[in-house]
Design an enzyme around this catalytic site. Sequence first.
Site, PDB file in Angstrom:
ATOM      1  N   HIS A 170     -11.000 -10.374   3.074  1.00  0.00           N
ATOM      2  CA  HIS A 170     -11.087  -9.201   2.200  1.00  0.00           C
ATOM      3  C   HIS A 170     -10.537  -7.974   2.917  1.00  0.00           C
ATOM      4  O   HIS A 170     -10.349  -7.975   4.132  1.00  0.00           O
ATOM      5  CB  HIS A 170     -12.549  -8.913   1.832  1.00  0.00           C
ATOM      6  N   GLU A 208      -7.119  -6.854  -3.254  1.00  0.00           N
ATOM      7  CA  GLU A 208      -7.164  -6.841  -1.786  1.00  0.00           C
ATOM      8  C   GLU A 208      -5.980  -7.656  -1.259  1.00  0.00           C
ATOM      9  O   GLU A 208      -6.100  -8.827  -0.898  1.00  0.00           O
ATOM     10  CB  GLU A 208      -8.526  -7.335  -1.302  1.00  0.00           C
ATOM     11  N   GLU A 234     -13.810  -8.524   6.572  1.00  0.00           N
ATOM     12  CA  GLU A 234     -13.280  -7.254   6.051  1.00  0.00           C
ATOM     13  C   GLU A 234     -12.252  -6.773   7.060  1.00  0.00           C
ATOM     14  O   GLU A 234     -12.583  -6.462   8.202  1.00  0.00           O
ATOM     15  CB  GLU A 234     -14.410  -6.224   5.897  1.00  0.00           C
ATOM     16  N   HIS A 273     -11.276 -10.814  -4.525  1.00  0.00           N
ATOM     17  CA  HIS A 273     -11.078  -9.509  -5.172  1.00  0.00           C
ATOM     18  C   HIS A 273      -9.570  -9.315  -5.325  1.00  0.00           C
ATOM     19  O   HIS A 273      -8.842  -9.271  -4.326  1.00  0.00           O
ATOM     20  CB  HIS A 273     -11.701  -8.390  -4.335  1.00  0.00           C
TER      21      HIS A 273
HETATM   22 ZN   LIG Z   1     -13.425  -7.826  -1.261  1.00  0.00          ZN
END
Ligand SMILES: [Zn+2]
Length: 335
Positions: A147, A56, A216, A53
């Site tokens: 992420h 990020e 995350e 992504h």
């Molecule tokens: Zn992500």
Amino acid sequence: MFDFLQMTLSGREPQEHSGSNFNLRWRWLAQGVLELEPLHGYWKSVVLSAGIHGNETAPIELLAALVSDLLHGKRRLQVRLLVIFGNPAAMVNGERYNQIDLNRLFSGRYAQFPACAETARAEQLEQLVRDFYDQSNESERLHFDLHTAIRESHHQRFGLLPYIDNGVYGRPLYSRRMLDWLHHSGIEALVINQAPSGTFSYFTSQHCQADSCTLELGKAQPFGQNDLNQFALINQGLISLITGINMLPHAAEPIKVYRVTQELKKISEQFQLNFPESVKNFTRFSAGDLLARDGEISYQVQQSEEWVLFPNASVRPGLRAGLMLVQVPTDSLFG
Ligand SMILES: [Zn+2]
């Protein structure tokens, strides 16, 4: 020596596509993809990815610093390492993605979408990662896909474990060594997925037999504005992993483990969450609580307690608008 992040963002190629220092040789394989290999002996093949992504940023900066230290000989590499900045075009634009979320396109799912830069990138990354793992025989294969989230979370840092069909390989579900490393690297909770998906970590687990996890790691800011202290533990974890020098503190709190128990699937535009969309990840709900409505359909908490993850009512119909979790014993990770 080139700056791997700046080179990736500029779209340029390094003048030389390979080189070495006293400790390692490197090969530039594609935009945002760099392979580093110790000159003498190693016992793991590790893939570290960020920027799947594009907005990020913090984990991208962590990996950029790690690569810079390695290329400048400041750290001694002990594993074969493939570093990937997943979606350079989206990174340049500061967007999560341009046309299609790259993290839905792996395991061949790119073929189900109209061709675009992101479908091509998923196909290219699959091939590069397969080649990387196949070029070496050592048994331990790892992949961490880094992420950050926009949403606040009751667990600052957590991991999403790809679904593993135990019947296929007969191996223990998840590696204890990986779990220990995650725990000591400041990961507070793990979520076990219950179905195949198009994520990068599911691809490396299912198709490359790597121990993999999507991490995350907290909230991100634009490039250069991240408080990297917030990422200190995972940074130490990554350095320990690739140098073989353990500098991780003992983790005090046991890691919490959850598994997905139901999906809040958005069927129509009538879909509505029954709680504020701003709730934190891992907010707890109790048996019978109404979670969402979609026309005649209603979603309720079915277990005595369930925790919500990634609620988002504004996805397209047909996609999931949130996941509900239950807590499970740590041992359920091992089959
Ligand atoms: Zn992500």
